[in-house]
Enzyme design. Structure first.
Site, PDB file in Angstrom:
ATOM      1  N   GLY A  32       0.662  -8.841   3.692  1.00  0.00           N
ATOM      2  CA  GLY A  32       0.377  -8.476   2.305  1.00  0.00           C
ATOM      3  C   GLY A  32       0.335  -6.972   2.134  1.00  0.00           C
ATOM      4  O   GLY A  32       1.113  -6.232   2.748  1.00  0.00           O
ATOM      5  N   SER A  33      -0.602  -6.491   1.323  1.00  0.00           N
ATOM      6  CA  SER A  33      -0.616  -5.074   0.929  1.00  0.00           C
ATOM      7  C   SER A  33      -0.919  -4.097   2.057  1.00  0.00           C
ATOM      8  O   SER A  33      -0.750  -2.890   1.878  1.00  0.00           O
ATOM      9  CB  SER A  33      -1.624  -4.871  -0.204  1.00  0.00           C
ATOM     10  OG  SER A  33      -1.174  -5.506  -1.379  1.00  0.00           O
ATOM     11  N   VAL A  34      -1.372  -4.581   3.212  1.00  0.00           N
ATOM     12  CA  VAL A  34      -1.531  -3.679   4.359  1.00  0.00           C
ATOM     13  C   VAL A  34      -0.184  -3.033   4.695  1.00  0.00           C
ATOM     14  O   VAL A  34      -0.113  -1.892   5.145  1.00  0.00           O
ATOM     15  CB  VAL A  34      -2.097  -4.452   5.580  1.00  0.00           C
ATOM     16  CG1 VAL A  34      -2.017  -3.617   6.845  1.00  0.00           C
ATOM     17  CG2 VAL A  34      -3.534  -4.870   5.314  1.00  0.00           C
ATOM     18  N   PHE A  35       0.896  -3.757   4.404  1.00  0.00           N
ATOM     19  CA  PHE A  35       2.237  -3.255   4.703  1.00  0.00           C
ATOM     20  C   PHE A  35       2.634  -2.118   3.764  1.00  0.00           C
ATOM     21  O   PHE A  35       3.613  -1.409   4.019  1.00  0.00           O
ATOM     22  CB  PHE A  35       3.260  -4.391   4.616  1.00  0.00           C
ATOM     23  CG  PHE A  35       4.591  -4.064   5.234  1.00  0.00           C
ATOM     24  CD1 PHE A  35       4.752  -4.041   6.610  1.00  0.00           C
ATOM     25  CD2 PHE A  35       5.701  -3.790   4.444  1.00  0.00           C
ATOM     26  CE1 PHE A  35       5.985  -3.743   7.186  1.00  0.00           C
ATOM     27  CE2 PHE A  35       6.927  -3.499   5.000  1.00  0.00           C
ATOM     28  CZ  PHE A  35       7.076  -3.468   6.378  1.00  0.00           C
ATOM     29  N   LYS A  36       1.895  -1.924   2.689  1.00  0.00           N
ATOM     30  CA  LYS A  36       2.183  -0.800   1.789  1.00  0.00           C
ATOM     31  C   LYS A  36       2.038   0.536   2.494  1.00  0.00           C
ATOM     32  O   LYS A  36       2.575   1.553   2.033  1.00  0.00           O
ATOM     33  CB  LYS A  36       1.261  -0.851   0.565  1.00  0.00           C
ATOM     34  CG  LYS A  36       1.604  -1.970  -0.416  1.00  0.00           C
ATOM     35  CD  LYS A  36       0.582  -2.064  -1.540  1.00  0.00           C
ATOM     36  CE  LYS A  36       0.894  -3.251  -2.454  1.00  0.00           C
ATOM     37  NZ  LYS A  36      -0.159  -3.510  -3.437  1.00  0.00           N
TER      38      LYS A  36
END
Length: 582
Positions: free
Chosen positions: A304-308
């Protein structure tokens, strides 16, 4: 005539049967005495074993210590060992009962209940002083010893692992030891975790035991005493000094259970040394379910947004960020109304509040210039490779500290490249969805790398392998990762973005503001295609932000409406900092 033929046939059949039985008997008693049947059973040894009563004090297998020298996978306790066949009225019952602080009638009953050599079941563990007093009595058949007991489901369940019998593995992997007799097909080997990866160093070189021979009826053979047998090499068993901290591991386990994390776990790293301090996965496995559970911390998960962090790093490095430019965060990546209605945000605030729209658009801009940018920057941040320590150790060419650690992926190699060409697919990938998968261990190492200023190392779970006397056999040196790195400026900007996630009142990690030290980190929520009832929920960060010492990742793979990751992160961080101050 017909009758004679039948007689001959029957006679031949009897002859063949007799010959077969004769051969079979010869095979058992003369030919294959040490390697009978396809299982290679040693019949002589089995015969001896059937007439031998024994009590194992130590199975000879190596063991694990934490970084401070405390036992992890075994318990060592003082116990009173009784050979019931040798019990007699000559035993000084009153003296024994007095030393053990029990009633004489209670002691004799415990012995009468025993059918084979066993440790006495006592309400309290005996002391070393009591153990020495028992041995001073010099009673044949009664001994006090420090007995090593291996925990069936050890502390630090997944990282340490478990042991069990595997005859096929013994034959395949330890043929030379089997021939020498230092191991048998029933010798226990590592089944998973570090028990498996370090098995070549831990496997038993011989047991320490009391043995006593009996006749067919189970009566003691006249003239034979109980014998004490131990390994011939005083340097064994070996032990592995891990990087784990037992108290920190207890803290992590307690926090996961307290907040009801049923599936997921946590990874805690020492940023300075890049050593694993604690790792825990849920659910735990038992001896019956050892093959049904995987370590979620070393297997692929949707971030999820950790990959941002990856998308942000690429945008900074490629100079695609304009502070004054804003993005419509009232919309999601599909161009539809977003339920959070965040308004018009620049990149920094979009990262802080985790706006998907911004990072979808940034990714599409970057994609026009370099179609491989996503994999390139995920690689630079260490998310696509193995992050655990690997290297050549003696004759073991690819020795690994972590059991079955998986590498990450941005795209699914089984799908066509065209599947990822669309604007929507690019946006989904940029926010850690679609086919993006990484391990929590890799994310923890990424956080440690960013906190350290961009220098990356492989994660160690062990410091050394040592002989029984403490002399070092193998030291695991630091392995610096020589992959292409991000610029110092990009790392500095990432540090600032991660800090604002917590410092900013609107940040997704603002609940950690109340801590007596600063935290930098990133939250993440990922939809799971195979199970719409639950999402993956993450919080990955490091602390104290001003002088980073610990990287910590929490993952809840059964996230519903309750955010467990931040409360778990908070509780662990508080306790860890207390322990370091103490």
């Amino acid at each position: 005539m017909l009758s004679k033929k039948r007689t001959r046939v029957v006679a031949l059949l009897f002859l063949f049967a007799i010959l077969f039985l004769t051969y079979r008997l010869a095979d058992i008693q003369l030919i294959s005495t040490t390697s009978f049947s396809k299982n290679k059973v040693n019949l002589i040894q089995e015969s001896v074993d059937q007439r031998t009563h024994r009590f194992t004090i130590n199975d000879g297998r190596g063991y694990f210590l934490d970084r401070n020298g405390e036992l992890l996978s075994t318990d060592v306790t003082a116990q009173v060992i009784v050979f019931p066949n040798l019990y007699s009225s000559k035993w000084p019952i009153e003296s024994i009962a007095d030393i053990l602080d029990i009633q004489t009638s209670n002691f004799t009953k415990k012995i009468s209940d025993l059918k084979k050599p066993s440790a006495l079941s006592l309400s309290e563990e005996i002391s070393i002083e009591q153990m020495n007093e028992i041995n001073k009595l010099e009673i044949p058949g009664l001994y006090a010893q420090l007995v090593t007991k291996r925990n069936p489901t050890p502390f630090a369940n997944h990282i340490i692992g478990a042991v069990g019998q595997d005859p096929d593995l013994i034959k395949r992997k330890y043929e030379d030891k089997l021939k020498k007799g230092t191991v048998t097909i029933s010798t226990k080997t590592g089944k998973n975790g570090m028990q498996y990866t370090f098995d070549p160093f831990l496997i038993s070189e011989g047991e320490t035991e009391y043995i006593y021979h009996v006749d067919r009826q189970g009566h003691p053979l006249f003239g034979l005493d109980v014998k004490f047998r131990s390994q011939s090499n005083p340097l064994y068993p070996l032990h592995v000094k891990t990087t784990l901290d037992k108290k920190m591991q207890e803290t992590v386990e307690k926090a996961l259970d307290a907040h009801g994390v049923e599936e997921g776990g946590a990874v805690l790293l020492d940023i300075e040394s890049n050593e694993l301090l604690s790792m825990s996965s849920r659910p735990l496995f038992s001896s019956k379910t050892i093959y049904k559970h995987v370590d979620h911390m070393t297997s692929q998960q949707i971030p999820g947004s950790v990959f941002k962090i990856v998308t942000a790093a690429a945008a900074i490095e490629e100079n695609r960020i304009q502070n004054e430019k804003t993005y419509d965060c009232n919309l999601n990546i599909y161009g539809e109304k977003d339920e959070r209605q965040l308004g018009m945000l620049n990149v920094e605030n979009s990262f802080t509040q985790s706006c998907n729209r911004t990072f979808g658009e940034l990714a599409n801009e970057l994609q026009k210039k370099d179609t491989d940018f996503m994999e390139k920057y995920a690689e630079k941040l260490g998310l696509l490779t193995h992050n655990g320590w690997q290297g050549e150790v003696y004759h073991l060419e690819a020795f690994s500290h972590f059991y079955k650690e998986e590498s990450g992926q941005v795209y699914n190699s089984k799908k066509k490249e065209s599947n990822y060409k669309s604007s929507l697919a690019t946006s989904q990938t940029a926010i850690g969805q679609l086919d993006v998968k990484v391990t929590p261990l890799a994310v923890a190492n990424m956080m440690a790398t960013i906190a350290r200023g961009g220098i990356s190392y492989e994660v160690k779970s062990a410091k050394s392998v040592n002989f029984a006397n403490g002399t070092e056999l193998i030291e695991f040196a630091d392995h610096k990762k020589e992959d292409e790195k991000l610029s110092p400026y990009t790392i500095m900007r990432l540090q600032s973005l991660l800090l604002n996630v917590v410092k900013n009142e609107k940040g997704t990690g603002h609940a950690l503001q109340s801590l007596p030290f600063q935290v930098a980190g990133k939250s993440g929520t990922a939809q799971k295609g195979e199970d719409q009832r639950f999402n993956n929920k993450w919080f990955a960060g490091y602390f104290p932000a001003e002088k980073p010492r610990f990287a910590l990742v929490i993952v809840d793979l059964k996230h519903d409406t309750v955010n467990r990751t931040i409360p778990v992160f908070r509780d662990i961080a508080i306790e860890i900092m207390k322990k370091k101050i103490e």
